[in-house]
Design a protein around this motif. Structure first.
Motif, short mmCIF file in Angstrom:
data_model
loop_
_atom_site.label_atom_id
_atom_site.label_comp_id
_atom_site.label_asym_id
_atom_site.label_seq_id
_atom_site.Cartn_x
_atom_site.Cartn_y
_atom_site.Cartn_z
N LYS A 88 0.83 -1.21 0.00
CA LYS A 88 0.00 0.00 0.00
C LYS A 88 0.86 1.25 0.00
CE LYS A 88 -4.23 -1.86 1.86
NZ LYS A 88 -4.92 -2.25 3.07
N LYS A 89 2.03 1.14 0.58
CA LYS A 89 2.92 2.29 0.60
C LYS A 89 3.46 2.59 -0.79
CE LYS A 89 6.31 4.21 3.77
NZ LYS A 89 7.17 3.95 4.91
N ASP A 121 -2.90 -11.58 1.56
CA ASP A 121 -4.16 -10.98 1.99
C ASP A 121 -3.90 -10.35 3.36
OD1 ASP A 121 -6.62 -10.21 2.62
OD2 ASP A 121 -7.53 -12.19 2.62
N THR A 122 -3.30 -9.18 3.35
CA THR A 122 -2.87 -8.59 4.62
C THR A 122 -3.00 -7.08 4.57
OG1 THR A 122 -1.00 -8.40 6.13
CG2 THR A 122 -0.48 -8.67 3.83
N TYR A 123 -2.96 -6.47 5.73
CA TYR A 123 -3.22 -5.04 5.87
C TYR A 123 -2.25 -4.16 5.08
CZ TYR A 123 0.69 -5.48 9.04
OH TYR A 123 1.92 -5.74 9.55
N VAL A 125 -0.73 -4.86 2.04
CA VAL A 125 -0.58 -5.12 0.61
C VAL A 125 -1.84 -4.69 -0.15
CG1 VAL A 125 -0.28 -6.92 -1.13
CG2 VAL A 125 1.08 -6.97 0.96
N GLN A 127 -4.67 -4.94 -2.64
CA GLN A 127 -5.36 -6.15 -3.11
C GLN A 127 -5.70 -6.03 -4.59
OE1 GLN A 127 -5.73 -8.86 -0.80
NE2 GLN A 127 -4.24 -7.49 0.09
N LYS A 131 -7.31 -1.62 -8.11
CA LYS A 131 -7.91 -0.73 -7.10
C LYS A 131 -7.45 0.71 -7.31
CE LYS A 131 -9.54 -3.87 -3.86
NZ LYS A 131 -10.32 -4.69 -4.81
N PHE B 122 3.93 -0.44 14.80
CA PHE B 122 3.14 -1.66 14.84
C PHE B 122 2.33 -1.84 16.12
CE2 PHE B 122 6.01 -2.76 11.40
CZ PHE B 122 5.12 -3.33 10.52
N ASN B 138 4.95 1.22 7.71
CA ASN B 138 3.62 1.32 7.13
C ASN B 138 3.40 2.69 6.54
OD1 ASN B 138 2.31 -1.28 7.63
ND2 ASN B 138 2.71 -0.78 9.77
N PRO B 146 -1.07 -2.26 13.39
CA PRO B 146 -1.51 -3.57 12.89
C PRO B 146 -1.11 -4.78 13.70
CG PRO B 146 0.12 -2.59 11.43
CD PRO B 146 -0.26 -1.54 12.41
N MET B 147 -0.07 -4.71 14.52
CA MET B 147 0.31 -5.89 15.29
C MET B 147 -0.47 -6.02 16.60
SD MET B 147 2.42 -7.93 13.88
CE MET B 147 3.07 -7.86 12.24
N LEU B 153 -5.71 -9.11 10.60
CA LEU B 153 -4.52 -9.21 9.77
C LEU B 153 -4.88 -9.09 8.30
CD1 LEU B 153 -1.48 -9.83 10.07
CD2 LEU B 153 -2.01 -12.20 9.61
N GLU B 154 -6.07 -9.59 7.94
CA GLU B 154 -6.44 -9.62 6.53
C GLU B 154 -7.00 -8.29 6.08
OE1 GLU B 154 -9.00 -12.94 6.04
OE2 GLU B 154 -7.37 -14.38 6.28
N ASP B 155 -6.84 -8.01 4.80
CA ASP B 155 -7.33 -6.77 4.24
C ASP B 155 -8.84 -6.88 3.99
OD1 ASP B 155 -6.12 -4.21 2.62
OD2 ASP B 155 -7.99 -4.96 1.79
N GLY B 157 -10.56 -5.19 1.98
CA GLY B 157 -10.93 -4.87 0.60
C GLY B 157 -10.90 -6.06 -0.35
N ARG B 158 -10.53 -7.22 0.17
CA ARG B 158 -10.41 -8.38 -0.70
C ARG B 158 -11.78 -8.83 -1.17
NH1 ARG B 158 -5.61 -11.35 -1.56
NH2 ARG B 158 -6.13 -13.07 -2.91
N THR B 159 -11.97 -8.98 -2.49
CA THR B 159 -13.28 -9.34 -2.99
C THR B 159 -13.32 -10.72 -3.63
OG1 THR B 159 -12.64 -8.10 -4.96
CG2 THR B 159 -14.11 -7.01 -3.42
N ASP B 160 -12.15 -11.31 -3.92
CA ASP B 160 -12.16 -12.55 -4.69
C ASP B 160 -12.02 -13.79 -3.82
OD1 ASP B 160 -9.58 -12.01 -3.94
OD2 ASP B 160 -8.71 -13.02 -5.66
N LYS B 161 -12.07 -13.62 -2.50
CA LYS B 161 -11.80 -14.77 -1.65
C LYS B 161 -13.11 -15.41 -1.20
CE LYS B 161 -7.55 -15.22 0.86
NZ LYS B 161 -6.82 -14.88 2.08
N ARG B 168 -12.76 -21.92 6.19
CA ARG B 168 -13.23 -21.01 7.21
C ARG B 168 -14.73 -21.10 7.46
NH1 ARG B 168 -9.81 -15.62 5.95
NH2 ARG B 168 -10.00 -16.36 3.82
#
Lengths: 183, 173
Positions: A88-89, A121-123, A125, A127, A131, B122, B138, B146-147, B153-155, B157-161, B168
């Motif tokens: 993202k950066k 799939d992480t904060y 990166v 996606q 986008k 973090f 970051n 984030p830690m 942990l996951e984004d 915005g993910r749409t394809d999962k 899960r």
């Protein structure tokens, strides 16, 4: 020895030929010229970039498809190849590179990470680069083989060949860029 | 004569009394807690004392224990190394969740500068007196730390999962 036939000329576009003349549409000629002279701008951040290095080297030789040379200035490139994980950066930098390219410009997203974020799939990166910038061709794979990257370039050539010369000033295209907030 | 763990324990206990506690040996390294208000003072002593000679700060990082008591939810861990006697120690400082603040050690070890920025980035732990406490890895626009365990942990915005393909959902396919 390889028995593959070497093609030296691009196929002529549809048209009307007669004694000593050939008539066709201007957009077809422009499309043909553009498609066979795509200047690539590699934006490589990780392993897909390594595959691209093989693609542009002598064995696979992307120059056979009309890529004059690697252009490392966005102002002199037509085809942005984004290869690898985009954090993202990094996103604003990629966007700036895209904005610096002159029209007409095309984007190929190479590999799972650039297409969708891949396994990351992480904060931190992005996606998928779609986008932040519009993408013309997606090449899947983790990483894709050079053949796949070449296939992606050939798919892009098909798009470029058939693209109307007026597309870049069309209402749809302006709307597309506006949806990404690119002026 | 090589510096042994019991000497370090004894010297620190004599010098700082209740500010140091919970001495134990974990994986060959002497590990103990320091009261978070005393970190600068103790680390300065460890660095400059003629016997201790811990001249090197190997690393510094944060920890988050959301299930612990309120005053022990965050921790900063320091590893120090005595190059002359080749002895290492591990120091933990626990911080309260409501106010995760600790004095900077970047004035004692310049290498702590970026490591404290990373820990801030973090975990959101504030290092008082740090010359430039801002995010280092970051992106600047990020609002979360984030830690910390409460941030996913996951984004989002993910749409394809499809959760079914990642084990899960209970009814997997």
């Amino acid at each position: 020895m390889s028995d593959s036939k070497i093609i030296t000329n691009a196929p002529a576009p549809e048209g009307f030929s007669g004694e000593g003349f050939f008539a066709t549409k201007l957009s077809d000629v422009v499309g043909m010229a553009r498609a066979n002279s795509l200047w690539p701008l590699p934006f490589a951040t990780s392993c897909c970039g390594i595959e691209f290095m093989a693609t542009m080297a002598s064995h696979y030789d992307v120059a056979r498809f009309g890529s004059e040379r690697m252009s490392f200035s966005p102002r002199q490139a037509d085809m942005l190849l984004v290869m690898g994980t985009i954090a993202k950066k990094m996103a604003p930098i990629l966007r700036q590179v895209y904005e610096q390219m002159a029209e007409p410009r095309w984007v190929i997203s190479v590999g799972a990470c650039a297409c969708s974020g891949g396994i990351f799939d992480t904060y931190s990166v992005l996606q998928g680069i779609d986008k932040i910038i519009p993408v013309d061709v997606y090449v899947p794979g983790c990483p894709p083989r050079p053949e796949q990257i070449l296939d992606g370039i050939m798919r892009l050539q098909d798009l470029v060949r058939t693209e109307s010369v007026r597309r870049r000033s069309s209402h749809e295209y302006t709307e597309l860029l506006a949806s990404y907030n690119i002026k | 004569m090589a510096l042994d763990n019991s000497t370090i324990h004894q010297t620190l206990a004599d010098q700082f009394a209740t500010a140091v506690s919970d001495f134990q040996q974990i994986h060959d390294i002497l590990t103990f807690e320091i009261d978070s208000n005393a970190i600068s003072e103790v680390m300065l002593f460890l660095r400059d004392d003629k016997v201790m000679r811990f001249n090197f700060l190997t690393t510094l990082c944060g920890m988050h224990f959301p299930d612990a008591a309120e005053e022990r939810q965050f921790a900063v861990v320091y590893h120090m190394h005595n190059w002359i006697d080749n002895v290492r120690i591990r120091i933990k400082c626990f911080l309260p969740a409501s106010n995760p603040e600790i004095d900077t050690v970047s004035d004692l070890f310049a290498s702590a500068n970026w490591q404290e920025r990373e820990t801030y980035d973090f975990f959101g732990i504030i290092f008082k007196g740090h010359p430039q406490l801002k995010r280092i890895l970051n992106m600047d626009e990020m609002v979360s730390f984030p830690m910390r365990k409460e941030f996913p942990l996951e984004d989002g915005g993910r749409t394809d999962k499809d959760d079914r393909f990642f084990g899960r959902t209970i009814d997997n396919c």
